[in-house]
Scaffold this motif. Sequence first.
Motif, PDB file in Angstrom:
ATOM      1  N   ARG A 105      -3.184   5.251   9.527  1.00  0.00           N
ATOM      2  CA  ARG A 105      -2.494   3.680   8.293  1.00  0.00           C
ATOM      3  C   ARG A 105      -2.581   3.536   7.973  1.00  0.00           C
ATOM      4  NH1 ARG A 105       0.837   4.027  11.766  1.00  0.00           N
ATOM      5  NH2 ARG A 105       1.270   3.176  11.176  1.00  0.00           N
ATOM      6  N   SER A 106      -3.678   4.649   6.951  1.00  0.00           N
ATOM      7  CA  SER A 106      -3.823   4.961   5.690  1.00  0.00           C
ATOM      8  C   SER A 106      -2.421   5.171   4.466  1.00  0.00           C
ATOM      9  CB  SER A 106      -4.522   5.032   5.021  1.00  0.00           C
ATOM     10  OG  SER A 106      -5.379   6.010   4.761  1.00  0.00           O
ATOM     11  N   GLN A 107      -2.525   5.434   3.438  1.00  0.00           N
ATOM     12  CA  GLN A 107      -1.375   5.984   2.794  1.00  0.00           C
ATOM     13  C   GLN A 107      -1.704   7.316   3.149  1.00  0.00           C
ATOM     14  OE1 GLN A 107      -1.139   3.370  -0.898  1.00  0.00           O
ATOM     15  NE2 GLN A 107       0.043   4.884  -1.231  1.00  0.00           N
ATOM     16  N   LEU A 131       0.314   8.672   6.074  1.00  0.00           N
ATOM     17  CA  LEU A 131       1.784   8.004   5.976  1.00  0.00           C
ATOM     18  C   LEU A 131       2.671   9.772   5.399  1.00  0.00           C
ATOM     19  CD1 LEU A 131       4.413   7.296   5.380  1.00  0.00           C
ATOM     20  CD2 LEU A 131       4.085   6.563   2.962  1.00  0.00           C
ATOM     21  N   SER A 179       4.677   1.726  10.391  1.00  0.00           N
ATOM     22  CA  SER A 179       5.234   1.380   9.391  1.00  0.00           C
ATOM     23  C   SER A 179       3.254   1.554   7.906  1.00  0.00           C
ATOM     24  CB  SER A 179       5.833  -0.207   9.051  1.00  0.00           C
ATOM     25  OG  SER A 179       6.956  -0.035   9.817  1.00  0.00           O
ATOM     26  N   PHE A 180       3.255   2.446   6.760  1.00  0.00           N
ATOM     27  CA  PHE A 180       2.666   2.117   5.895  1.00  0.00           C
ATOM     28  C   PHE A 180       2.883   1.681   5.123  1.00  0.00           C
ATOM     29  CE2 PHE A 180       3.546   6.557   9.096  1.00  0.00           C
ATOM     30  CZ  PHE A 180       2.155   6.274   9.151  1.00  0.00           C
ATOM     31  N   GLY A 181       4.034   1.279   4.645  1.00  0.00           N
ATOM     32  CA  GLY A 181       3.850   0.206   3.084  1.00  0.00           C
ATOM     33  C   GLY A 181       4.419  -0.645   3.166  1.00  0.00           C
ATOM     34  N   ILE A 182       3.862  -2.286   2.897  1.00  0.00           N
ATOM     35  CA  ILE A 182       3.683  -3.639   2.934  1.00  0.00           C
ATOM     36  C   ILE A 182       4.505  -4.416   3.815  1.00  0.00           C
ATOM     37  CG2 ILE A 182       1.986  -3.741   0.750  1.00  0.00           C
ATOM     38  CD1 ILE A 182       4.053  -5.029  -0.576  1.00  0.00           C
ATOM     39  N   ILE A 183       5.998  -3.322   3.789  1.00  0.00           N
ATOM     40  CA  ILE A 183       7.377  -4.198   4.545  1.00  0.00           C
ATOM     41  C   ILE A 183       6.988  -3.439   6.273  1.00  0.00           C
ATOM     42  CG2 ILE A 183       9.576  -3.613   5.246  1.00  0.00           C
ATOM     43  CD1 ILE A 183      10.679  -4.121   2.825  1.00  0.00           C
ATOM     44  N   LYS A 184       7.065  -4.728   6.657  1.00  0.00           N
ATOM     45  CA  LYS A 184       6.727  -3.860   8.498  1.00  0.00           C
ATOM     46  C   LYS A 184       8.112  -4.145   9.224  1.00  0.00           C
ATOM     47  CE  LYS A 184       1.832  -4.168   8.516  1.00  0.00           C
ATOM     48  NZ  LYS A 184       1.154  -3.045   7.753  1.00  0.00           N
ATOM     49  N   SER A 185       7.850  -3.362  10.922  1.00  0.00           N
ATOM     50  CA  SER A 185       9.432  -3.208  10.596  1.00  0.00           C
ATOM     51  C   SER A 185       9.484  -3.950  11.017  1.00  0.00           C
ATOM     52  CB  SER A 185       9.104  -1.623  12.175  1.00  0.00           C
ATOM     53  OG  SER A 185       7.943  -2.489  13.364  1.00  0.00           O
TER      54      SER A 185
END
Lengths: 248, 362
Positions: free
Chosen positions: B198-200, B203, B335-341
């Motif tokens: 789940r980390s970068q 990704l 999702s990996f960024g700070i925006i969730k799906s």
Amino acid sequence: MKKKMSLLEVNQVSKYFGVLKALDSVNISVQENTFHGLIGPNGSGKSTLLKAIAGDHYPDEGNIKFNGNDITKDSPEVRAQNGLNLKFQITAIFPELSVYDNILLSLQSPESFWKLVLSKSRTSYHDRIMDTLVRFKLVDRASSLAGELSHGLQQWLEIAMAVIRKPKLLLLDEPTGGMSPEERRTTGELLLPIKKECTLIIVEHDLEWIKDICDNLTVLDQGKVLDDGTVKHIEASQRVKEVYTSRV
Amino acid sequence: MLQIINKISFFKAILHKQGRVIPIVEILLLILLVITPLFVGDYLTVIITRMLILGLLAISFELCWGYSGIMTFGQGLFFGMGGYAVALFANKADFLQLWGVVPIGLIVGACASFLVAWLLLLGKRPPELIFLALGTLTFAYAAERLVAGWYWVGGGNGMSIFEYLRIGSFEVEPGRLFYYIVATILLLVYLACRLLVRSQFGLVLAGTRQNEKRLAFLGYKVQKFKALVFCFAGAIAGLGGSLYAHHEGFIGPGNVGIGISTMAVLYALFGGAGSLIGPIIGVIAIESISFTLSDIDAVRGYWPIILGVILLLVVTFKQDGLLGFVVTQRERIGSFGIIKSTESKSLENLHSLKNEKKDVSS
């Protein structure tokens, strides 16, 4: 007037695919912060040259210098790390990742293994990613899967992925391929501000479109450079008119 | 009845929309993990402990295939080597301490997988999927033949460990305590893997799985990322093998080679590749079906055929495995960024508002 430095020099580059000579002793020189167009009929070697510059395949003869360094035998990842970025002809995004994650993936590539494992940078990248999404009109699709975007938006996403890395040289292989006239016009508008940030080499079929945004053009025909110079020079070139315009 | 179905569908739709099915499955399994030994006898506790150990093997395969696109038929090799290493320590040096068994398994698994990764993954050109599959298969087969013919490690009879695992001077017999030790280790490994995927870094792995070539053009040294995951997965398999050898009191050529490696593949495919919890569900399901069928008098002679047919049906017709019944592909990738799906589509307004605030304050 101070002469601009040559960022990329392609010297006597040839490439063979079996018996076919796809590139024949090609020479081009691209200066910093200019837009350089590669045009020519189908099969003239435009994409082959672009791929040789990006490292997708290696030339059989000649050398390529980028920023003064010989990169002829460097791998694509080394070239990318040194500031050279390619947008593929066929859209190459990550379809099962969100639009936001596609951009993040492109942006975080210089990070070390440990930084990536500890996810230290994703918060600090957020504003930059959002700015890029706004700029490329993708912000309202940030959480959509990239594979769900229209073809035009996928092209913009791929350009955005390249631009956000602040490359020194950006290679765009047919960035308006499959786009509507309106999307083509918008793509031109999106690309123009990049001139301040990086150098651009564009492969395009649409001569009218490329004339509007490029400073210099190189015309290829059957793997050879037919002519090279400013847009005005190419427009006036009798050789180009004879060979290129009669076939495109 | 219709109302109940509607309600279930409604909640399922909400959960899918929220992308929160996997955490619920994880919590349910965690609760089961904690309470199961309190309600079953010692015999079943031993059987379930074995499943949990095999869960480590399944996770190690999943990290390679489901997350990194490395088709490996060699996880059994690292599992078996971990087992043989601790068996050798037990028999030749009388070393049975848990504090040593765990790192021995991890180190042997990591070293063995590094060697394989160095030979198969870190060449000049990125290897083809089929090359990796056949390469790892060959290593597993060769290792099986090697230990089967090597008298010092017990040859075809394998190696028995006659004493129990120890914590200090305390002996840990297979049973409830052994179960909780294994469950704790599995939980820790699971959490570490979850953090990783789940980390970068995860990704990058997701990108590797989807378009490896594109990733190289973004500047990633893809093969090094893959080799790193392969070694991490090898360490987990080695750890599993070390616990298995002590739990079963035995390790043999069958625990090194193609058979156990193929089981790792089946666990992941049956449970649901592309998630960490799927392979654990796969282990529990396959081992439970095997155990149940083998205990029924009517099918005792041909239960492996029934199991084979069940495996074939699931792998053929439900390619996202058992977990695919409740978890969407989108949630598996996440999702990996700070925006969730699940965030709303008013991001543009939010962002421009934020920029306006910045302008005002400056």
